[in-house]
Design a protein around this motif. Structure first.
Motif, PDB file in Angstrom:
ATOM      1  N   GLU A 152       0.908  -1.246  -0.026  1.00 16.16           N
ATOM      2  CA  GLU A 152      -0.009   0.027  -0.023  1.00 16.16           C
ATOM      3  C   GLU A 152       0.670   1.083  -0.014  1.00 16.16           C
ATOM      4  OE1 GLU A 152      -2.749  -0.317   3.768  1.00 16.16           O
ATOM      5  OE2 GLU A 152      -3.059  -2.556   2.650  1.00 16.16           O
TER       6      GLU A 152
ATOM      7  N   THR B 127      -3.674   6.946  -2.196  1.00 18.61           N
ATOM      8  CA  THR B 127      -3.248   5.801  -1.643  1.00 18.61           C
ATOM      9  C   THR B 127      -3.609   4.654  -2.457  1.00 18.61           C
ATOM     10  OG1 THR B 127      -3.743   6.835   0.499  1.00 18.61           O
ATOM     11  CG2 THR B 127      -2.930   4.635   0.483  1.00 18.61           C
TER      12      THR B 127
ATOM     13  N   TRP C  61      -3.225   0.677  -3.573  1.00 20.76           N
ATOM     14  CA  TRP C  61      -2.930  -0.502  -3.143  1.00 20.76           C
ATOM     15  C   TRP C  61      -2.230  -1.214  -4.270  1.00 20.76           C
ATOM     16  CZ3 TRP C  61      -8.249  -1.633  -0.442  1.00 20.76           C
ATOM     17  CH2 TRP C  61      -8.318  -0.850   0.820  1.00 20.76           C
TER      18      TRP C  61
ATOM     19  N   LYS D  10      -2.111  -2.028   5.862  1.00 17.43           N
ATOM     20  CA  LYS D  10      -3.101  -1.836   6.818  1.00 17.43           C
ATOM     21  C   LYS D  10      -4.287  -3.126   6.547  1.00 17.43           C
ATOM     22  CE  LYS D  10      -4.285   2.108   8.451  1.00 17.43           C
ATOM     23  NZ  LYS D  10      -4.614   3.313   8.352  1.00 17.43           N
ATOM     24  N   MET D  11      -4.499  -3.293   5.280  1.00 15.84           N
ATOM     25  CA  MET D  11      -5.377  -4.457   4.837  1.00 15.84           C
ATOM     26  C   MET D  11      -4.718  -5.926   4.722  1.00 15.84           C
ATOM     27  SD  MET D  11      -8.006  -2.696   4.572  1.00 15.84           S
ATOM     28  CE  MET D  11      -7.857  -0.886   5.176  1.00 15.84           C
TER      29      MET D  11
ATOM     30  N   GLY E 214     -12.365  -8.969   0.107  1.00 18.14           N
ATOM     31  CA  GLY E 214     -13.729  -8.281   0.133  1.00 18.14           C
ATOM     32  C   GLY E 214     -13.351  -6.698   0.623  1.00 18.14           C
ATOM     33  N   PRO E 215     -14.213  -5.721   0.255  1.00 20.35           N
ATOM     34  CA  PRO E 215     -14.740  -5.495  -0.715  1.00 20.35           C
ATOM     35  C   PRO E 215     -14.143  -5.307  -2.342  1.00 20.35           C
ATOM     36  CG  PRO E 215     -14.669  -3.520   0.247  1.00 20.35           C
ATOM     37  CD  PRO E 215     -13.933  -4.529   0.908  1.00 20.35           C
TER      38      PRO E 215
ATOM     39  N   LEU F 233     -13.815   4.642   6.333  1.00 21.49           N
ATOM     40  CA  LEU F 233     -13.234   4.366   5.006  1.00 21.49           C
ATOM     41  C   LEU F 233     -12.078   5.276   4.850  1.00 21.49           C
ATOM     42  CD1 LEU F 233     -14.242   2.316   2.908  1.00 21.49           C
ATOM     43  CD2 LEU F 233     -15.681   4.132   1.740  1.00 21.49           C
ATOM     44  N   ASP F 234     -12.204   6.556   5.354  1.00 26.06           N
ATOM     45  CA  ASP F 234     -10.943   7.368   5.129  1.00 26.06           C
ATOM     46  C   ASP F 234      -9.708   6.995   5.966  1.00 26.06           C
ATOM     47  OD1 ASP F 234      -9.984  10.657   6.344  1.00 26.06           O
ATOM     48  OD2 ASP F 234      -9.936   9.881   4.305  1.00 26.06           O
ATOM     49  N   TRP F 235     -10.035   6.567   7.163  1.00 25.25           N
ATOM     50  CA  TRP F 235      -8.977   5.965   7.829  1.00 25.25           C
ATOM     51  C   TRP F 235      -8.166   4.833   7.223  1.00 25.25           C
ATOM     52  CZ3 TRP F 235      -9.189   1.444  11.407  1.00 25.25           C
ATOM     53  CH2 TRP F 235      -8.164   1.219  11.941  1.00 25.25           C
ATOM     54  N   TYR F 236      -9.050   3.718   6.707  1.00 24.22           N
ATOM     55  CA  TYR F 236      -8.795   2.544   6.160  1.00 24.22           C
ATOM     56  C   TYR F 236      -8.019   2.761   4.955  1.00 24.22           C
ATOM     57  CZ  TYR F 236     -12.260  -0.316   8.899  1.00 24.22           C
ATOM     58  OH  TYR F 236     -12.692  -0.780   9.774  1.00 24.22           O
ATOM     59  N   THR F 237      -8.258   3.822   4.130  1.00 21.07           N
ATOM     60  CA  THR F 237      -7.797   3.881   2.834  1.00 21.07           C
ATOM     61  C   THR F 237      -6.470   4.841   2.797  1.00 21.07           C
ATOM     62  OG1 THR F 237      -9.154   5.639   2.280  1.00 21.07           O
ATOM     63  CG2 THR F 237      -9.671   3.332   1.529  1.00 21.07           C
ATOM     64  N   LYS F 238      -5.987   5.210   4.000  1.00 17.34           N
ATOM     65  CA  LYS F 238      -4.809   6.057   4.171  1.00 17.34           C
ATOM     66  C   LYS F 238      -3.840   5.096   4.742  1.00 17.34           C
ATOM     67  CE  LYS F 238      -5.981  10.765   4.396  1.00 17.34           C
ATOM     68  NZ  LYS F 238      -7.411  10.613   4.142  1.00 17.34           N
ATOM     69  N   PRO F 239      -2.390   5.154   4.488  1.00 12.11           N
ATOM     70  CA  PRO F 239      -1.201   3.995   5.038  1.00 12.11           C
ATOM     71  C   PRO F 239      -1.250   4.073   6.405  1.00 12.11           C
ATOM     72  CG  PRO F 239      -0.580   5.825   3.529  1.00 12.11           C
ATOM     73  CD  PRO F 239      -1.859   6.291   3.510  1.00 12.11           C
TER      74      PRO F 239
ATOM     75  N   LEU G 170     -14.369  -4.374   4.766  1.00  9.64           N
ATOM     76  CA  LEU G 170     -12.826  -4.428   4.786  1.00  9.64           C
ATOM     77  C   LEU G 170     -12.424  -4.896   6.304  1.00  9.64           C
ATOM     78  CD1 LEU G 170     -12.014  -0.860   3.540  1.00  9.64           C
ATOM     79  CD2 LEU G 170     -11.175  -3.175   2.575  1.00  9.64           C
TER      80      LEU G 170
END
Lengths: 352, 260
Positions: A81, A93, A95, A125-126, A172-173, B159-165, B235
């Protein structure tokens, strides 16, 4: 059959030659031009060794394979990421597979046993996974590769069908993982190999959805509403505005045949792929085994690919676009091939 | 003389005050989450809305400083001694050593402890006479209305937190938002272990067992998700589904729960 012929030969020479003609025709028809009879490799063919796949980043393609019998091919991919520029003013950002959008190009041969190790960077993170469209098996491999940050997963598949296949993350998603750039291509060369050309390049189209407008300043957030409405801000080749234009244009020379391996990661849009100032002499329609010829614009399905070839004949800048033309003009869907060499006035001449 | 006394007193007072401030940041305090119901993210014929009785939950995630007390009292959970079965090689890798978080620096004392496995989290909870929250409890608590997050919705914020590194250094607890239950940072700092972190996954062997197939969280099988546009929750469940009990991950910590 031979014995019968021997007997017939002495009594009915006409019949013998008829039988010979029929049998020759029968064998000749087995080798058809589209190669459909060879379309599926045998799963029990013995592997003749282990190799490590050469992985490249777009727009480069791994060298054509030189081995002619199936091998075990080791492929290692890492999901990362990473914040990167998406345009001159905006960052995003992403991925990724391998730190770039699109991910690494993988090149194997029909009949190979492909051994895939998927590592997820500890800084992720994911969780991530991989679904390769070349796989016949649960979720294309995603079932075996749900990978937490810092972990590694592992599976194997036999590449029985030739073609150019998309791979993407299937955690997912799924649409979000794809929208953030997690896609790439795997080429399964047919048993005889791809016919030789002078240059091969790798492009992959994708649509991107941000809260801010096109080229807004700063780090952009993903916009789920726009993604659901299929209304992107960016439609790009290789994950960045102007990734493959100007000084980054793909070089070629007059007289060369150029092949493009072009994928479409989506997540939403279908591409109307066209080369301005050129014609696709060969199109492997939908990157399958059928070849179309002399095509101006070919469709690349979302989650699909195409292989096109062109003969460079005049010096020019070829603009490769998605001919849903607002995407090319206003959202970034242009790549370029810069062709250098001698003019060819009998083919094209500007008159005063 | 008076001048020096004043200076000494002020210095002493400010020391005491800052020490007091540290205690306030992570006090091990628990709040009550009132009873409610939880609609499981993956809905099948068997699953319906689950009633969740009221329970207590840690106000914040467990911090590095709190976890240090635990390993001081329980040597078998120190980094150099832990059984590999219970914690993988990433266990407490962000600490300087067995009993030192960051040497003389106190900068992450009050940040959530991470790189701890489910087994470690369970052991800590037991040591404190507490337990880990179930998914239903955690999700109910996390959906509590935020007090001022500056975003149009909680989903948007998440979602904002999740998509930031990931940040190189985790901020301290209570640095994000508080919700209606008095809980801090349910979203926005770290992922958190739950007692049953992957019980929603059915067997991947789908030979003749359709129910399990439907339960398969895998993205293609999103057929039975209650709200498919809730990407934030999606997620979170995908993340949980990829976990094994001994995994230690740099963005994953925990907080404890307790029956009333």
């Amino acid at each position: 059959m031979l014995q019968k012929s021997k007997v017939l030969r002495f009594r009915h020479p006409g019949l013998f030659y008829l039988a010979l003609f029929i049998s020759l025709t029968f064998f000749a028809s087995c080798k058809t031009g589209s190669g459909n009879d060879n379309a599926e490799a045998k799963i029990d063919t013995v592997l003749t060794g282990t190799v490590t796949a050469e992985l490249t980043n777009a727009p480069n393609v791994p060298k054509p394979l030189t081995y002619t019998s199936p091998k075990k091919v080791m492929v290692q991919l890492e999901t990362i990421e990473k914040v990167m520029p998406i345009s001159d003013s905006s960052t995003y950002t992403f991925w990724t597979f391998g730190g770039h959008v699109p991910g690494n190009f993988i090149r194997v041969r029909q009949g190979d046993l492909v051994d895939v190790t998927l590592k997820n960077s500890p800084d992720s993170k994911m969780s991530h996974s991989i679904d390769l469209h070349a796989v016949i098996g649960p979720d294309g491999g995603a079932d075996a590769t749900s990978t937490a940050p810092g972990q590694t997963t592992h599976f194997q598949f036999r590449a029985l069908h030739p073609g150019l296949f998309v791979y993407h993350c299937a955690t997912g998603p799924v649409p979000l993982h794809i929208a953030n750039g997690m896609y790439g291509l795997i080429l399964v060369e047919p048993q005889g190999g791809m016919p030789k050309v002078d240059r091969e390049y790798y492009l992959m189209q994708g649509d991107f959805y941000t809260k801010g407008k096109y080229d807004a300043k700063g780090l952009q957030d993903f916009d789920e509403d726009k993604a659901l409405a299929e209304n992107p801000d960016y439609v790009l080749f290789n994950g960045r505005v102007r990734s493959t234009t100007g000084p980054n244009a793909l070089p070629a020379k007059v007289g060369e045949t150029v092949r493009l391996y072009v994928g479409n990661g989506g997540p939403n849009l279908v591409s109307s792929f066209h080369a301005i100032g050129q014609i696709f002499t060969k199109v492997y329609t939908e990157a399958g085994s059928e070849i179309n010829r002399d095509v101006q614009t070919t469709l690349i399905p979302s989650g699909g690919a195409t292989i096109v070839e062109m003969k460079m004949q005049v010096p020019e800048v070829i603009n490769l676009v998605d001919h849903s033309i607002f995407r090319a003009f206003n959202k970034g869907a242009i790549a370029q091939i810069k062709v250098t060499g001698d003019e060819n006035p009998s083919l094209y001449k500007k008159l005063k | 003389m008076v001048k020096w006394l004043t200076i000494i007193m002020i210095t002493a007072f400010s020391f005491a005050a800052s020490a007091q401030k540290k205690a306030v940041i992570s006090s091990g305090k628990m709040v009550v989450v009132s009873s409610g119901s939880y609609l499981p993210f993956f809905v099948t014929q068997n699953n319906k809305t689950l009633p969740v009785p009221a329970f207590q939950m840690d106000e914040t995630a467990v911090t590095n400083a709190e976890y240090l007390e635990f390993v001081k009292a329980n040597p078998q959970w120190r980094r150099s001694k832990v059984y590999r079965l219970f914690a993988d090689t990433n266990y407490l890798r962000h600490w300087k050593s067995d009993l030192s978080i960051n040497g003389t620096k106190k900068d992450i004392d009050n940040s959530p402890v991470v790189n701890v496995s489910w087994f470690a989290a369970e052991a800590y909870a037991k040591w404190k006479n507490k337990r880990l929250p179930t998914i239903a409890e955690w999700e109910l608590a996390a959906k509590g209305t935020p007090k001022n997050i500056g975003r149009k919705s909680l989903t948007d914020y998440i979602l904002d937190w999740y998509t930031k590194p990931n940040l190189a250094k985790l901020p301290h607890v209570k640095s994000t938002y508080q919700n209606q239950y008095g809980l801090y940072d349910m979203n926005g700092l770290i992922w958190e272990w739950t007692f049953n972190f992957n019980s929603f996954i059915g067997s991947r062997d789908s030979r003749g067992n359709n129910e399990d197939e439907l339960k398969n969280f895998c993205a293609g099988g999103a057929l039975n998700v209650a709200d498919k546009s809730d990407y934030a929750t999606f997620l979170r469940f995908s993340f949980r589904g990829s976990l094994k009990g001994n995994y230690c991950i740099s963005g994953l910590g925990f907080r404890c729960a307790k029956d009333l």
